[in-house]
Design a protein around this motif. Structure first.
Motif, mmCIF file in Angstrom:
data_model
loop_
_atom_site.group_PDB
_atom_site.id
_atom_site.type_symbol
_atom_site.label_atom_id
_atom_site.label_comp_id
_atom_site.label_asym_id
_atom_site.label_seq_id
_atom_site.Cartn_x
_atom_site.Cartn_y
_atom_site.Cartn_z
ATOM 1 N N PHE A 188 0.836 -1.199 0.000
ATOM 2 C CA PHE A 188 0.000 0.000 0.000
ATOM 3 C C PHE A 188 0.873 1.252 0.000
ATOM 4 O O PHE A 188 1.924 1.300 0.641
ATOM 5 N N TYR A 189 0.416 2.240 -0.740
ATOM 6 C CA TYR A 189 1.139 3.506 -0.846
ATOM 7 C C TYR A 189 0.544 4.515 0.124
ATOM 8 O O TYR A 189 -0.684 4.691 0.188
ATOM 9 N N VAL A 190 1.419 5.167 0.885
ATOM 10 C CA VAL A 190 0.997 6.204 1.822
ATOM 11 C C VAL A 190 1.882 7.429 1.610
ATOM 12 O O VAL A 190 3.113 7.307 1.562
ATOM 13 N N HIS A 191 1.261 8.583 1.484
ATOM 14 C CA HIS A 191 2.008 9.846 1.395
ATOM 15 C C HIS A 191 1.554 10.703 2.567
ATOM 16 O O HIS A 191 0.421 11.185 2.605
ATOM 17 N N ASP A 192 2.442 10.860 3.559
ATOM 18 C CA ASP A 192 2.026 11.515 4.797
ATOM 19 C C ASP A 192 3.266 12.062 5.496
ATOM 20 O O ASP A 192 4.398 11.762 5.116
ATOM 21 N N ARG A 193 3.026 12.844 6.563
ATOM 22 C CA ARG A 193 4.124 13.430 7.320
ATOM 23 C C ARG A 193 4.457 12.556 8.524
ATOM 24 O O ARG A 193 3.565 12.081 9.235
ATOM 25 N N ALA A 194 5.761 12.330 8.735
ATOM 26 C CA ALA A 194 6.217 11.592 9.915
ATOM 27 C C ALA A 194 6.198 12.550 11.109
ATOM 28 O O ALA A 194 6.864 13.590 11.079
ATOM 29 N N VAL A 195 5.420 12.213 12.142
ATOM 30 C CA VAL A 195 5.320 13.114 13.294
ATOM 31 C C VAL A 195 6.138 12.615 14.480
ATOM 32 O O VAL A 195 6.445 13.393 15.397
ATOM 33 N N ASN A 196 6.477 11.330 14.487
ATOM 34 C CA ASN A 196 7.267 10.788 15.591
ATOM 35 C C ASN A 196 8.105 9.624 15.087
ATOM 36 O O ASN A 196 7.605 8.790 14.330
ATOM 37 N N VAL A 197 9.367 9.571 15.488
ATOM 38 C CA VAL A 197 10.259 8.497 15.057
ATOM 39 C C VAL A 197 11.028 7.963 16.268
ATOM 40 O O VAL A 197 11.679 8.734 16.987
ATOM 41 N N ARG A 198 10.933 6.656 16.495
ATOM 42 C CA ARG A 198 11.751 5.978 17.499
ATOM 43 C C ARG A 198 12.713 5.059 16.754
ATOM 44 O O ARG A 198 12.388 4.563 15.669
ATOM 45 N N SER A 199 13.876 4.814 17.345
ATOM 46 C CA SER A 199 14.865 4.006 16.635
ATOM 47 C C SER A 199 15.585 3.059 17.583
ATOM 48 O O SER A 199 15.624 3.267 18.799
ATOM 49 N N GLY A 200 16.143 2.004 16.973
ATOM 50 C CA GLY A 200 16.943 1.031 17.693
ATOM 51 C C GLY A 200 18.066 0.559 16.803
ATOM 52 O O GLY A 200 18.435 1.241 15.845
ATOM 53 N N ALA A 201 18.591 -0.622 17.083
ATOM 54 C CA ALA A 201 19.705 -1.169 16.299
ATOM 55 C C ALA A 201 19.205 -1.617 14.935
ATOM 56 O O ALA A 201 18.678 -2.720 14.784
ATOM 57 N N GLY A 202 19.339 -0.746 13.925
ATOM 58 C CA GLY A 202 18.959 -1.100 12.565
ATOM 59 C C GLY A 202 17.484 -0.949 12.256
ATOM 60 O O GLY A 202 17.033 -1.393 11.204
ATOM 61 N N TRP A 203 16.699 -0.333 13.157
ATOM 62 C CA TRP A 203 15.272 -0.175 12.871
ATOM 63 C C TRP A 203 14.780 1.209 13.285
ATOM 64 O O TRP A 203 15.341 1.857 14.164
ATOM 65 N N PHE A 204 13.708 1.648 12.629
ATOM 66 C CA PHE A 204 13.025 2.885 12.965
ATOM 67 C C PHE A 204 11.530 2.592 13.031
ATOM 68 O O PHE A 204 11.003 1.889 12.159
ATOM 69 N N LEU A 205 10.861 3.089 14.063
ATOM 70 C CA LEU A 205 9.404 2.977 14.172
ATOM 71 C C LEU A 205 8.837 4.374 13.949
ATOM 72 O O LEU A 205 9.081 5.298 14.737
ATOM 73 N N VAL A 206 8.091 4.512 12.857
ATOM 74 C CA VAL A 206 7.609 5.822 12.422
ATOM 75 C C VAL A 206 6.104 5.906 12.647
ATOM 76 O O VAL A 206 5.352 4.990 12.280
ATOM 77 N N ARG A 207 5.668 7.003 13.258
ATOM 78 C CA ARG A 207 4.223 7.271 13.358
ATOM 79 C C ARG A 207 3.892 8.435 12.443
ATOM 80 O O ARG A 207 4.514 9.503 12.516
ATOM 81 N N LEU A 208 2.920 8.207 11.564
ATOM 82 C CA LEU A 208 2.513 9.217 10.601
ATOM 83 C C LEU A 208 1.420 10.098 11.181
ATOM 84 O O LEU A 208 0.801 9.776 12.216
ATOM 85 N N ASN A 209 1.156 11.193 10.506
ATOM 86 C CA ASN A 209 0.132 12.125 10.953
ATOM 87 C C ASN A 209 -1.239 11.454 11.040
ATOM 88 O O ASN A 209 -2.061 11.801 11.895
ATOM 89 N N SER A 210 -1.489 10.473 10.184
ATOM 90 C CA SER A 210 -2.768 9.751 10.199
ATOM 91 C C SER A 210 -2.910 8.835 11.403
ATOM 92 O O SER A 210 -4.003 8.334 11.688
ATOM 93 N N GLY A 211 -1.818 8.564 12.107
ATOM 94 C CA GLY A 211 -1.831 7.631 13.221
ATOM 95 C C GLY A 211 -1.253 6.272 12.881
ATOM 96 O O GLY A 211 -0.989 5.454 13.772
ATOM 97 N N LEU A 212 -1.052 6.000 11.595
ATOM 98 C CA LEU A 212 -0.491 4.719 11.173
ATOM 99 C C LEU A 212 0.977 4.623 11.586
ATOM 100 O O LEU A 212 1.741 5.572 11.434
ATOM 101 N N LYS A 213 1.366 3.445 12.112
ATOM 102 C CA LYS A 213 2.754 3.199 12.490
ATOM 103 C C LYS A 213 3.359 2.143 11.573
ATOM 104 O O LYS A 213 2.671 1.222 11.140
ATOM 105 N N PHE A 214 4.659 2.291 11.292
ATOM 106 C CA PHE A 214 5.330 1.260 10.506
ATOM 107 C C PHE A 214 6.800 1.185 10.893
ATOM 108 O O PHE A 214 7.406 2.163 11.357
#
Length: 543
Positions: free
Chosen positions: A416-442
């Motif tokens: 699925f294609y999503v075009h949105d703004r990243a409002v919060n980013v958490r990171s670890g060893a080799g990974w990033f958890l991104v929360r978009l303005n819509s609330g979707l996390k990936f």
């Protein structure tokens, strides 16, 4: 099928001694287990034999036939190999032992003079894309009908595992078999697989689980150890019996990963920019050259082969890209040079062996073939987009996607294609958890900064924590910039009329040698490095 099934049924009815010779990868091990267990259940005295590739090469050899005769076997049946076993067939005929072949690889022009089951035989009109395990399963099914015994449906989990891990197309009958096997696996996970998954509780069994977790562990036994270790693990009756075998497989797999990294780095350093790199060394274990070839292809975006030099012989594993057909290229190379001692495989993955003295001849010939056949679009890193997400879906909607499992070759996870703004980013060893303005996390392995407006291609899953369901995405790709082909064409028309256009579009037109006025010859967008990097998106809609 009729001739092979009747010979196997006779062996079972007469309680003959049968040697089952399988390949050492996951497909061969799973198929060997099915054939051995089923024939034993039907009355035969069936024994498995899986040659270690690093010691004995690929497939059944004359030495295996002689050993079977010495040990008073009545019949030999191959699984996931044998379609090119000409010498083994001649030896069997000379020594008076029956040999039958079950395989799924492409024939090499001629056939061994023995009964053969292979969906790719000339004139065959059945479904062509079964795994070697799938062919073994269907052969056992045919034997069951002749003997009037229950069908071997208890082994469908192994058919699903082998079909996904061997990267067979998950289409048609393959998908039906793999789907049924996946559901069987979820209902009653085999003890050996439980041990590999540390119990398997709470972990969803999906195509990704099979191809990314179980497959590499099982394949590591044949590629970097003893393939019978994987056979014993999959045939274990209890988790307690399987756990020490699983620990050993994990240890071997960790060693394999380290070796793959080292070999891959050396291959990349030795790559000379040719259209079809062939790189070989006497210092590499044969079990890792296929993975190293795949890594090299990903890095240089062209077909490549990595080989191990064994005395005067070089054995190669090759991988391809796009529409470049490896088996067709090897057939043409053999037609031109007669230098291939043996070869076989599929469109995107194949193996071949040559005399070391012919290395330069084969390298030059394959390079010439690649130069003449490779197209610019073969180097594109395609991202297939199924739909644009305008809102965060509900857990129930995402759960319905499970009807499409297992995913794999030609049945990818929906993207699925999503075009949105990243409002919060958490990171670890080799990974990033991104929360978009819509609330979707990936999750993604690519760095993302909060505040960026990003283009994202993601797959979706439902995460359950403390009884609460949440949608979580896994990024296929993340880009701060995207140039779709349709949009680029509109930019071109504006540019030709003297209008201002974006900087990235001008860069692409410059790379293609296009002029703002006058005549422009037809060209390919794939000749632009910028388009290859940012524009290789295929979709039914303009994103």
């Amino acid at each position: 099928m009729d001739a092979v099934a009747r010979r196997l049924a006779r062996a079972a009815a007469k309680r003959e001694k049968v040697l089952v010779v399988g390949d050492s990868d996951c497909d061969g091990v799973c198929g060997t287990l099915i054939m051995t267990r089923f024939l034993t259940r039907c009355g035969a005295n069936a024994r498995p034999y899986i040659p270690a590739r690093q010691d004995e090469g690929y497939g059944i050899q004359p030495s295996h036939v002689r050993r079977a005769v010495d040990n008073e076997f009545d019949l030999i049946v191959t699984v996931d190999n044998g379609i090119s076993a000409f010498q083994a067939a001649e030896t069997a005929r000379a020594l008076g032992i029956d040999l039958v072949v079950t395989d799924h690889h492409e024939p090499q022009g001629k056939l061994p003079d023995v009964p053969i089951v292979d969906p790719k035989l000339p004139g065959s009109v059945c479904y062509r894309e079964y795994s070697g395990t799938g062919i073994a399963y269907l052969t056992c099914w045919a034997v069951a009908r002749i003997l009037g015994v229950p069908a071997p449906e208890e082994y469908l989990d192994l058919v699903a595992l082998a079909t996904v891990v061997d990267v067979c197309p998950l289409t048609g009958e393959n998908f039906s078999l793999a789907r049924r096997g996946l559901l069987q696996m979820r209902a009653n996970l085999r003890p050996g697989l439980q041990a590999l998954l540390n119990g398997g509780k709470g972990l969803p069994i999906t195509g990704r689980t099979l191809s990314w977790i179980l497959g590499p562990l099982i394949n590591s036994a044949g590629r970097y150890g003893n393939p019978l270790l994987a056979y014993r693990l999959l045939s274990a009756r209890t988790v307690e019996e399987a756990e020490p075998l699983a620990r050993e497989l994990k240890r071997i797999n960790a060693e394999r990963k380290n070796m793959v990294e080292a070999v891959s780095k050396e291959c990349l350093a030795r790559c000379d920019g040719s259209a079809f790199p062939l790189i070989a060394s006497p210092d590499w274990p044969e079990g890792v050259i296929g993975i190293a070839a795949g890594r090299l292809v990903e890095a240089v975006l062209r077909p490549a082969a990595v080989g191990v030099i064994c005395g005067k012989i070089v054995r190669f594993s090759a991988r391809s890209i796009g529409e470049f057909n490896l088996t067709a290229a090897l057939e043409e190379c053999q037609s031109r040079t007669k230098a291939l001692k043996a070869f076989g495989g599929h469109k995107l993955a194949a193996g071949f062996s040559i005399d070391y003295a012919n290395l330069h001849l084969v390298r030059d010939t394959l390079n010439d073939i690649a130069r003449s056949q490779l197209q610019p679009e073969d180097r594109a890193r395609w991202i297939e987009i199924d739909a644009r997400l305008e809102a965060v879906p509900t857990p129930a909607e995402v759960e319905r996607l499970d009807f499409l499992e297992p995913h794999g070759n030609e049945n990818p996870e929906p993207t699925f294609y999503v075009h949105d703004r990243a409002v919060n980013v958490r990171s670890g060893a080799g990974w990033f958890l991104v929360r978009l303005n819509s609330g979707l996390k990936f999750f993604t392995s690519q760095p993302v900064e909060a505040g960026e407006r990003i283009h994202t291609a993601i797959s979706l899953a439902v995460d359950v924590y403390d009884g609460h369901k949440e949608i979580i995405g896994h990024a296929v790709d993340v880009r701060t910039f995207l140039c779709a082909r349709d949009s680029l064409m509109r930019q071109y028309m504006l540019w030709r009329r003297g209008k201002d256009i974006s900087e990235w579009a001008e860069r692409i037109f410059s790379e293609l040698g296009l002029e703002r006025t006058g005549f422009n010859a037809k060209t390919s967008l794939f000749l632009s490095p910028t388009f290859l990097r940012f524009g290789a998106v295929r979709s039914g809609q303009d994103l």
